[in-house]
Design an enzyme around this catalytic site. Structure first.
Site, PDB file in Angstrom:
ATOM      1  N   LYS A 113       0.790  -1.218   0.000  1.00 27.33           N
ATOM      2  CA  LYS A 113       0.000   0.000   0.000  1.00 27.33           C
ATOM      3  C   LYS A 113       0.831   1.281   0.000  1.00 27.33           C
ATOM      4  O   LYS A 113       0.291   2.357  -0.227  1.00 27.33           O
ATOM      5  CB  LYS A 113      -0.982   0.005   1.170  1.00 27.33           C
ATOM      6  CG  LYS A 113      -1.950  -1.144   1.205  1.00 27.33           C
ATOM      7  CD  LYS A 113      -2.753  -1.396  -0.064  1.00 27.33           C
ATOM      8  CE  LYS A 113      -3.595  -0.265  -0.548  1.00 27.33           C
ATOM      9  NZ  LYS A 113      -4.707  -0.736  -1.431  1.00 27.33           N
ATOM     10  N   SER A 138      -2.820 -13.021   2.931  1.00 24.54           N
ATOM     11  CA  SER A 138      -3.224 -12.663   1.564  1.00 24.54           C
ATOM     12  C   SER A 138      -2.113 -13.044   0.579  1.00 24.54           C
ATOM     13  O   SER A 138      -2.392 -13.364  -0.575  1.00 24.54           O
ATOM     14  CB  SER A 138      -3.571 -11.180   1.447  1.00 24.54           C
ATOM     15  OG  SER A 138      -2.428 -10.372   1.473  1.00 24.54           O
TER      16      SER A 138
HETATM   17  N1  PMP Z   1      -3.244  -7.940   1.019  1.00 22.81           N
HETATM   18  C1  PMP Z   1      -3.152  -7.117   2.075  1.00 22.81           C
HETATM   19  C2  PMP Z   1      -2.506  -7.629   3.316  1.00 22.81           C
HETATM   20  C3  PMP Z   1      -3.663  -5.814   1.980  1.00 22.81           C
HETATM   21  O1  PMP Z   1      -3.583  -4.990   3.044  1.00 22.81           O
HETATM   22  C4  PMP Z   1      -4.279  -5.395   0.791  1.00 22.81           C
HETATM   23  C5  PMP Z   1      -4.866  -4.027   0.705  1.00 22.81           C
HETATM   24  N2  PMP Z   1      -6.186  -3.968   1.231  1.00 22.81           N
HETATM   25  C6  PMP Z   1      -4.371  -6.298  -0.279  1.00 22.81           C
HETATM   26  C7  PMP Z   1      -3.819  -7.554  -0.122  1.00 22.81           C
HETATM   27  C8  PMP Z   1      -5.064  -5.958  -1.566  1.00 22.81           C
HETATM   28  O2  PMP Z   1      -4.495  -4.910  -2.271  1.00 22.81           O
HETATM   29  P1  PMP Z   1      -5.369  -3.938  -3.174  1.00 22.81           P
HETATM   30  O3  PMP Z   1      -6.047  -2.970  -2.265  1.00 22.81           O
HETATM   31  O4  PMP Z   1      -4.388  -3.285  -4.064  1.00 22.81           O
HETATM   32  O5  PMP Z   1      -6.382  -4.745  -3.925  1.00 22.81           O
END
Ligand code: PMP
Length: 321
Positions: free
Chosen positions: A57, A274
């Site tokens: 981010k 994630s």
């Molecule tokens: N994984 C984590 C740990 C995140 O904090 C985020 C952001 N919400 C994402 C994946 C997904 O990224 P994006 O917002 O670019 O879709």
């Protein structure tokens, strides 16, 4: 006559004027064991935890802040405010601290104490939303604040701000394509705001013709893959355009968690859940390719490190979702 003075060879990066200029240029690492049984297919992971704020981010946060400073939506004492479940908040907090911008973050009151302390350590003000309403409740709360006092705040709105995917289109995608000389057969990334998967896919389509791009989505509405969104049961972000993608990969929580553990033990990559989900998605694509007799590189993104989740929800407690 003395020989001309010789400059010592440089053994590390040049000095920089601001930590903010160290966002991006993250390592791309080949997975050596995961997918090793698949002939002709290689899986590469973009290590976004190597950004100064520890997550993917940092890229969109910096880009949205820089755009607003340029066109005057930020500056003159205005406070940046946004809703965030974690990594975006950390990114806003440290970048605002580094650039001297006041920052307020709206988050559900049940986020971990560690998350709250990280943001506060960078001097951000915290505003809490209803824990039962999750991240959508935080979005509603920030909109109410901004509607009540529009001149006080700059609301980047990462769910609707095109600078979010653009940071990946012009950053992440370019770095991946350059590192692999344009040889990217498939790309998979998790969907939170959708910034990573939409932006990187757009950039790769230009720079790696023929690439197929997939979003990794939690299979269940109530899931334990923090940072990712189950679209059918969420407010769909305005920047997310599913029709641009080649498809979605449904990922059960248990599979994402199991892959996060494998990444630690088998690759030395101690990453969040994630990331586990993203690699499990990449492995599924790699398997499809190998079964179809195709060769090539599959690329995915590791958004953050596991240590962000160690306390107080114990990493090894599997019943917490
Ligand atoms: N994984 C984590 C740990 C995140 O904090 C985020 C952001 N919400 C994402 C994946 C997904 O990224 P994006 O917002 O670019 O879709």
């Amino acid at each position: 006559m003395n020989p001309p003075p010789r400059r010592a060879p440089r053994h590390g990066p040049a000095p920089v004027d601001s930590l903010a200029s160290l966002v991006g240029a993250t390592p791309l690492v080949r997975l050596r064991r995961i997918g090793a049984d698949l002939p002709g297919v290689r899986i590469y992971a973009k290590c976004e935890f190597a950004n100064p704020g520890g997550s993917v981010k940092d890229r969109p946060a910096l880009r949205m802040i820089e755009a607003a400073l340029l066109d005057g939506r930020l500056g003159r004492g205005r406070t940046l405010v946004d809703s965030t479940s974690g990594n975006t908040g950390v990114a806003y907090a440290w970048i605002c601290a580094a650039l001297g911008i006041p920052c307020a973050l709206v988050m559900p009151s049940n986020v971990s104490a560690a998350r709250k302390r990280i943001a506060q350590a960078f001097g951000a003000e915290l505003v809490f939303s209803d824990p039962l309403e999750g991240s959508d409740g935080a979005i509603r709360k920030v909109r109410a604040l901004v509607d009540a006092e529009p001149d006080r705040w700059f609301y980047p709105d990462q769910y609707g701000n095109e600078e979010n995917p653009r940071a990946h289109e012009q950053g992440t995608a370019v770095e991946i394509a350059e590192a692999l000389d344009g040889a990217v057969a498939a790309f998979a990334a998790g969907i939170g705001t959708g910034g990573t998967v939409m932006g990187t896919s757009r950039g790769l389509r230009r720079l790696a013709p023929g690439v197929r791009c997939f979003a990794v989505e939690p299979a269940e509405p109530l899931h334990g893959l923090e940072g990712l969104k189950h679209m059918a049961s969420s407010i769909v972000p305005a920047i997310y355009r599913e029709q641009e993608l080649d498809g979605k990969l449904e990922m059960p929580t248990a599979e994402g968690w199991a892959m996060a553990e494998r990444l630690g033990r088998e690759e030395g990559l101690q990453v969040g859940h994630s990331s586990g989900a993203a690699v499990a998605g990449a492995l599924a694509l790699a398997r499809r390719m190998a079964e179809a007799g195709e060769r090539g590189n599959v690329v995915t993104v590791l958004p953050d490190r596991a240590d962000r989740y160690f306390e107080p929800r114990r990493w090894d407690r599997r019943t917490s979702w």
